[in-house]
Design a protein around this motif. Structure first.
Motif, PDB file in Angstrom:
ATOM      1  N   LEU A 120       0.943  -1.397   0.082  1.00 29.70           N
ATOM      2  CA  LEU A 120       0.001   0.131   0.106  1.00 29.70           C
ATOM      3  C   LEU A 120       0.924   1.222   0.065  1.00 29.70           C
ATOM      4  O   LEU A 120       1.807   1.313   0.671  1.00 29.70           O
ATOM      5  CB  LEU A 120      -0.865  -0.067   1.252  1.00 29.70           C
ATOM      6  CG  LEU A 120      -1.916  -1.073   1.418  1.00 29.70           C
ATOM      7  CD1 LEU A 120      -2.572  -0.982   2.890  1.00 29.70           C
ATOM      8  CD2 LEU A 120      -2.482  -1.451   0.243  1.00 29.70           C
ATOM      9  N   ILE A 121       0.661   2.325  -0.840  1.00 30.26           N
ATOM     10  CA  ILE A 121       1.382   3.302  -1.025  1.00 30.26           C
ATOM     11  C   ILE A 121       0.324   4.598  -0.855  1.00 30.26           C
ATOM     12  O   ILE A 121      -0.642   4.551  -1.729  1.00 30.26           O
ATOM     13  CB  ILE A 121       2.345   3.351  -2.150  1.00 30.26           C
ATOM     14  CG1 ILE A 121       3.264   2.129  -2.147  1.00 30.26           C
ATOM     15  CG2 ILE A 121       3.279   4.587  -2.315  1.00 30.26           C
ATOM     16  CD1 ILE A 121       3.929   1.853  -3.247  1.00 30.26           C
ATOM     17  N   ALA A 122       0.523   5.618  -0.667  1.00 28.32           N
ATOM     18  CA  ALA A 122      -0.298   7.097  -0.554  1.00 28.32           C
ATOM     19  C   ALA A 122       0.735   8.221  -0.860  1.00 28.32           C
ATOM     20  O   ALA A 122       1.469   8.442  -0.024  1.00 28.32           O
ATOM     21  CB  ALA A 122      -1.122   7.125   0.667  1.00 28.32           C
ATOM     22  N   ASP A 123       0.293   8.773  -2.295  1.00 32.59           N
ATOM     23  CA  ASP A 123       1.198   9.816  -2.562  1.00 32.59           C
ATOM     24  C   ASP A 123       2.553   9.611  -2.358  1.00 32.59           C
ATOM     25  O   ASP A 123       3.424  10.487  -1.730  1.00 32.59           O
ATOM     26  CB  ASP A 123       0.719  10.960  -1.532  1.00 32.59           C
ATOM     27  CG  ASP A 123      -0.495  11.778  -1.967  1.00 32.59           C
ATOM     28  OD1 ASP A 123      -1.032  11.703  -3.038  1.00 32.59           O
ATOM     29  OD2 ASP A 123      -1.096  12.282  -1.164  1.00 32.59           O
ATOM     30  N   ASP A 136       8.354  -4.494   7.004  1.00 33.39           N
ATOM     31  CA  ASP A 136       8.239  -6.096   7.101  1.00 33.39           C
ATOM     32  C   ASP A 136       7.064  -6.432   6.233  1.00 33.39           C
ATOM     33  O   ASP A 136       6.761  -7.636   5.992  1.00 33.39           O
ATOM     34  CB  ASP A 136       7.645  -6.354   8.958  1.00 33.39           C
ATOM     35  CG  ASP A 136       6.462  -5.747   9.160  1.00 33.39           C
ATOM     36  OD1 ASP A 136       5.863  -5.031   8.469  1.00 33.39           O
ATOM     37  OD2 ASP A 136       6.058  -6.542  10.202  1.00 33.39           O
ATOM     38  N   GLY A 137       6.232  -5.578   5.776  1.00 38.49           N
ATOM     39  CA  GLY A 137       5.327  -6.046   4.808  1.00 38.49           C
ATOM     40  C   GLY A 137       3.799  -5.955   5.159  1.00 38.49           C
ATOM     41  O   GLY A 137       3.035  -6.387   4.459  1.00 38.49           O
ATOM     42  N   GLN A 138       3.498  -5.492   6.403  1.00 40.64           N
ATOM     43  CA  GLN A 138       2.088  -5.449   7.077  1.00 40.64           C
ATOM     44  C   GLN A 138       1.835  -3.967   6.843  1.00 40.64           C
ATOM     45  O   GLN A 138       2.213  -3.098   7.018  1.00 40.64           O
ATOM     46  CB  GLN A 138       2.356  -5.717   8.439  1.00 40.64           C
ATOM     47  CG  GLN A 138       0.836  -5.671   9.036  1.00 40.64           C
ATOM     48  CD  GLN A 138       0.222  -7.140   8.954  1.00 40.64           C
ATOM     49  OE1 GLN A 138       0.848  -8.148   9.159  1.00 40.64           O
ATOM     50  NE2 GLN A 138      -0.999  -7.024   8.384  1.00 40.64           N
ATOM     51  N   GLY A 139       0.515  -3.821   6.119  1.00 35.20           N
ATOM     52  CA  GLY A 139       0.072  -2.444   5.758  1.00 35.20           C
ATOM     53  C   GLY A 139      -1.380  -2.337   6.572  1.00 35.20           C
ATOM     54  O   GLY A 139      -2.187  -3.156   6.920  1.00 35.20           O
ATOM     55  N   GLN A 140      -1.672  -1.122   6.648  1.00 37.52           N
ATOM     56  CA  GLN A 140      -2.931  -0.501   6.970  1.00 37.52           C
ATOM     57  C   GLN A 140      -3.739   0.197   6.169  1.00 37.52           C
ATOM     58  O   GLN A 140      -3.282   1.392   5.828  1.00 37.52           O
ATOM     59  CB  GLN A 140      -2.916   0.116   8.426  1.00 37.52           C
ATOM     60  CG  GLN A 140      -1.768  -0.556   9.417  1.00 37.52           C
ATOM     61  CD  GLN A 140      -2.810  -1.724   9.747  1.00 37.52           C
ATOM     62  OE1 GLN A 140      -3.835  -1.685  10.031  1.00 37.52           O
ATOM     63  NE2 GLN A 140      -1.510  -2.688  10.221  1.00 37.52           N
ATOM     64  N   ALA A 141      -4.854  -0.243   5.438  1.00 39.29           N
ATOM     65  CA  ALA A 141      -5.487   0.384   4.330  1.00 39.29           C
ATOM     66  C   ALA A 141      -6.630   1.500   5.117  1.00 39.29           C
ATOM     67  O   ALA A 141      -6.872   2.720   4.353  1.00 39.29           O
ATOM     68  CB  ALA A 141      -6.450  -0.568   3.566  1.00 39.29           C
ATOM     69  N   MET A 171      -6.835   5.832  -7.371  1.00 34.64           N
ATOM     70  CA  MET A 171      -5.887   4.555  -6.818  1.00 34.64           C
ATOM     71  C   MET A 171      -5.761   3.719  -8.116  1.00 34.64           C
ATOM     72  O   MET A 171      -6.511   3.457  -9.107  1.00 34.64           O
ATOM     73  CB  MET A 171      -6.778   3.410  -6.051  1.00 34.64           C
ATOM     74  CG  MET A 171      -6.947   4.269  -4.702  1.00 34.64           C
ATOM     75  SD  MET A 171      -7.868   2.813  -3.372  1.00 34.64           S
ATOM     76  CE  MET A 171      -9.503   2.915  -3.737  1.00 34.64           C
ATOM     77  N   GLU A 172      -4.371   3.475  -8.094  1.00 33.15           N
ATOM     78  CA  GLU A 172      -3.957   2.486  -9.183  1.00 33.15           C
ATOM     79  C   GLU A 172      -3.590   1.220  -8.660  1.00 33.15           C
ATOM     80  O   GLU A 172      -2.887   1.007  -7.503  1.00 33.15           O
ATOM     81  CB  GLU A 172      -2.499   3.050  -9.919  1.00 33.15           C
ATOM     82  CG  GLU A 172      -2.705   4.301 -10.553  1.00 33.15           C
ATOM     83  CD  GLU A 172      -1.213   4.862 -11.129  1.00 33.15           C
ATOM     84  OE1 GLU A 172      -0.552   4.263 -10.965  1.00 33.15           O
ATOM     85  OE2 GLU A 172      -1.563   5.888 -11.623  1.00 33.15           O
ATOM     86  N   VAL A 173      -4.172   0.058  -9.136  1.00 31.90           N
ATOM     87  CA  VAL A 173      -4.007  -1.210  -8.695  1.00 31.90           C
ATOM     88  C   VAL A 173      -3.109  -2.305  -9.620  1.00 31.90           C
ATOM     89  O   VAL A 173      -3.677  -2.486 -10.531  1.00 31.90           O
ATOM     90  CB  VAL A 173      -5.570  -2.078  -8.212  1.00 31.90           C
ATOM     91  CG1 VAL A 173      -5.172  -3.267  -7.874  1.00 31.90           C
ATOM     92  CG2 VAL A 173      -6.372  -0.932  -7.496  1.00 31.90           C
ATOM     93  N   PHE A 216      -3.440   8.377  -4.701  1.00 31.57           N
ATOM     94  CA  PHE A 216      -3.074   9.457  -5.270  1.00 31.57           C
ATOM     95  C   PHE A 216      -4.139  10.680  -4.687  1.00 31.57           C
ATOM     96  O   PHE A 216      -5.323  10.614  -5.246  1.00 31.57           O
ATOM     97  CB  PHE A 216      -2.684   9.586  -6.700  1.00 31.57           C
ATOM     98  CG  PHE A 216      -1.647   8.864  -7.114  1.00 31.57           C
ATOM     99  CD1 PHE A 216      -0.232   9.374  -6.947  1.00 31.57           C
ATOM    100  CD2 PHE A 216      -2.047   7.517  -7.464  1.00 31.57           C
ATOM    101  CE1 PHE A 216       0.528   8.228  -7.535  1.00 31.57           C
ATOM    102  CE2 PHE A 216      -1.080   6.679  -7.901  1.00 31.57           C
ATOM    103  CZ  PHE A 216       0.286   7.154  -7.809  1.00 31.57           C
ATOM    104  N   THR A 217      -3.816  11.613  -3.794  1.00 33.45           N
ATOM    105  CA  THR A 217      -4.835  12.685  -3.430  1.00 33.45           C
ATOM    106  C   THR A 217      -4.724  13.781  -4.291  1.00 33.45           C
ATOM    107  O   THR A 217      -3.680  14.041  -5.448  1.00 33.45           O
ATOM    108  CB  THR A 217      -4.534  13.128  -1.902  1.00 33.45           C
ATOM    109  OG1 THR A 217      -3.102  13.689  -2.139  1.00 33.45           O
ATOM    110  CG2 THR A 217      -4.596  12.065  -1.036  1.00 33.45           C
TER     111      THR A 217
END
Length: 708
Positions: A114-117, A125-130, A141-143, A163-164
């Motif tokens: 997950l990436i924001a801007d 470590d690979g754990q993300g929070q949407a 959003m690009e998937v 992307f905001t």
């Protein structure tokens, strides 16, 4: 002998997987079939039609219009290859998987980056929070799925980039109010504009809900600010900051099949409770989580002719305290670390790259060289979740340690274009270090460290058969290191599992991108993924999950999306995923050919949308369907049955002077169908099932004023 997966069997497989429900699915679309520009996959602006990868863009209309903008799953349902589930549990975040990667995650998002801007919402470590995504200010959003995801490092299945929008033009202020079933309500206030060459954007919101499931109430406060400016004619600087706060978010836990059948909204009764009537586990232990997340960063870009220098730096903090449904009465002293998790995290990182463009061999060669680094440090404690005879209170200390994770990934990526050919190649070397310093020594010293490293190459080739038809093929090696939470416990319950190995995978993909006539776009892809040392659930009981390495797994499937403008203001979208995900090697009591848990064989999204000629009114019908999914590796427990639900929505907008108004109403699951929305994989107590809501509604209103 295993027969290869063929795309021309798609129709028969969908019909077999979904049965007669598939016949009622409408066609669909909310965005025109024209091409869009993306940056995922190549790190530079690129027409998605000419990229040798499966990538979809979810635009602002789908994210922001006719939705409460609380969960990214609201918009991601329209993307093939992706399963985005709202667990109806805001303590554990969404459950997102891409081509089957990430389906086993007990909380948050893993296996998908997950990436924001430009700033990772996924830790080293690979754990993300949407939940950290700000959907109110989203532009798109690009998937990205498949082999080209490997260029983003330690994950395997895909990348989701948010992307905001930028603040620009005259000042504007906006207020949005929305409400819905289960006493859900949200208010959002934002302002944007540009002054003195500086674009500004600020947003704040509060969301409250009583929750669909018992003991699932939540309050979420979010804030976001962004500045954009041009220090020179050839440079750009973006500064952003965001915050997420959730206090005492209730955790409803999973339930057994018998409880789900009796009452989909109910919690699991605690058999050891002495009260009459007995309380649920969630009530007795008052299971809950509080989150306080803050981060800030800046991105700088300098153009040097056709070349570019980019630098992104970020830092943040995250505090979490979680009360789980177990205590020392059901743990041995050697394995007890307490039913309360409490950690304070500091994290920071940087991504610096240089893009060089030159002419070579009669074509254009674009080369990107860079380094991506991340670091997080947790001060982690564990406590008993009782005092005296009362549960749900922070008791005696049972765990005290510092957990540090660092990563550094140099990467190189090139793309060469000549005439009708586009050739791409990339190489990334990922290195992740985990260091644990244990200070609670009465149950032994769990201190230690482990390093994971892997080189992930990716290649792709696209041929422009005609101006309206592109065909491509790509391949990559993937790397998925264990997260901190997957390392915390061994199956025997004794400390960290430093013997856990990363999973490695080989990805193959071939696809077609076509424009039919002037109004229809079709994307189709076939893929195969072979994985060694797949990370699977070993033991999941008492609120904690340990993992182990299985043998080989195989994923074969196809994705199809169709966007079409049918005329008279009617658009259509169809997104279909077929996926055969199995264990290709037996282990324990799991036979070869067993299905990977949490991964359905087929998913479908269909939409038929109408917009009036003036654009003032619109309406749509949506269908979301899925085949059954197993809850554990051996496939012996009752799977979550397949389902299909129908949603309706309508919207309107008006303008008067500087005022713009919007309204929407939405009715989900029109037929009030009862189904399991998500699964807790491998739970030892068989509390696998998390029910989705029955018929539910939401409505919203917004007013925006633009100063003249």
């Amino acid at each position: 002998m295993r027969r290869p997966f063929q795309l021309n069997t798609a129709a028969s497989l969908v019909a077999a997987a979904l049965g007669p429900l598939a016949l009622a699915v409408p066609a669909a679309a909310a965005e025109p079939p024209m091409d869009v520009v993306v940056v995922s996959g190549s790190r530079i602006e690129h027409a998605s039609f000419d990229l040798p990868a499966a990538i979809d863009v979810v635009d602002a209309r789908r994210i922001r219009d006719t939705q409460m903008r609380v969960n990214a799953s609201e918009a991601l349902a329209a993307v093939p290859g992706l399963v985005a589930q709202n667990r109806q549990n805001y303590a554990q975040d969404l459950q997102i998987s891409s081509r089957g990667f990430g389906a086993r995650s007990a909380f948050g998002v893993r296996g998908v980056k997950l990436i924001a801007d430009g700033i990772p919402a996924t830790m080293p470590d690979g754990q993300g929070q949407a939940a950290t995504f700000n959907l109110d200010m989203a532009e798109r959003m690009e998937v990205l799925r498949g082999p080209f995801s490997a260029i983003y490092g330690n994950h395997a299945g895909g990348t989701i980039q948010l992307f905001t929008r930028d603040g620009k033009g005259k000042p504007e202020v906006e207020t949005s109010i929305a409400a819905g079933s289960d006493n859900a309500r949200k208010i959002d206030i934002n302002a944007q504009g540009e002054a003195g060459g500086i674009g500004y954007l600020i947003d704040t919101s509060r969301f409250d809900t009583d929750g669909y499931r018992a003991h699932s109430a939540a309050t979420r406060d979010q804030a976001f600010a962004k500045l954009t400016l041009a220090p020179s004619k050839t440079s750009r600087l973006t500064i952003s900051a965001s915050a997420l706060r959730q206090d005492d978010t209730q955790d409803p836990l999973g339930v057994t099949w018998a409880t789900y059948q009796r009452d989909a909204r109910a919690g699991e009764t605690d058999a050891s409770d002495t009260q009459t009537p007995r309380r649920t586990l969630a009530e007795r232990y008052n299971t809950r989580k509080s989150i306080d997340h803050k981060q800030a960063g800046f991105a700088f870009e300098q153009r040097l002719g056709d070349d570019r220098l980019r630098a992104t730096l970020y830092a943040g903090t995250r505090q979490v305290i979680q009360f789980q449904a177990f205590s020392r009465f059901v743990q041995t002293p050697a394995t007890q670390s307490g039913g309360v998790v409490d950690f304070d995290r500091d994290f920071h990182g940087a991504d610096i790259n240089y893009v060089h463009v030159r002419q070579l061999g009669g074509g254009k060669l674009t080369t990107t060289v860079g380094v991506d680094a991340g670091y997080s440090s947790d001060e982690r404690q564990g406590y008993e979740n009782f005092i005296g005879t009362q549960f749900g209170l922070q008791g005696a200390l049972r765990r005290d340690e510092t957990d540090r994770v660092s990563s550094i990934d140099p990467y190189l990526q090139s793309e060469w274009q000549r005439d009708d050919w586009v050739a791409s190649a990339g190489l990334r070397h990922s290195r992740m270090k985990v260091d644990v310093r244990d200070r609670y020594l009465s149950n032994g010293d769990d201190s230690g460290r482990v390093d994971f490293r892997h080189t992930t190459p990716v290649v792709g080739l696209l041929y422009k058969a005609s101006p309206t038809l592109n065909v491509y093929a790509s391949a990559a090696r993937g790397f998925e290191a264990p997260t901190l939470n997957e390392l915390f416990y061994s199956g025997a319950g004794a400390g960290f599992n430093f013997q856990l190995r990363p999973a490695t995978s080989t990805h193959l993909e071939t696809g077609v991108k076509a424009i039919l006539g002037a109004h229809t776009r079709v994307n189709a892809a076939l893929f195969q993924v072979k994985t060694d040392d797949e990370l699977v659930v070993d033991v999941a009981t008492g609120g904690r999950t340990s993992y182990r390495n299985a043998g080989k797994t195989l994923r074969q499937g196809g994705e199809l999306s169709v966007d079409s403008q049918l005329g008279a203001g009617i658009d259509a979208r169809l997104a279909v995923t077929l996926l055969r995900a199995i264990y290709d090697q037996p282990f324990g009591n799991v036979a070869q050919g067993s299905r990977l848990p949490g991964v359905p064989n087929a998913n479908l999204f269909g939409e038929l949308a109408w917009t009036s000629s003036s654009g003032a009114f619109g309406a749509a019908v949506e269908t979301i369907a899925s085949s059954k999914a197993y809850a554990e590796d051996a496939n012996t427990e009752i799977p979550a049955p397949g389902y299909a639900v129908l949603n309706l929505r309508a919207q309107a907008k008006q303008q008067s002077g500087g005022w713009r108004f919007k309204q929407f109403v939405r009715l989900n699951n029109v037929s009030d169908h009862k189904y399991v929305g998500s699964l807790i994989i491998g739970d030892a107590n068989k509390r696998f099932y998390e029910a989705a809501p029955g018929r539910n509604w939401m409505a919203g209103f917004s007013a925006q004023y633009a100063f003249q």
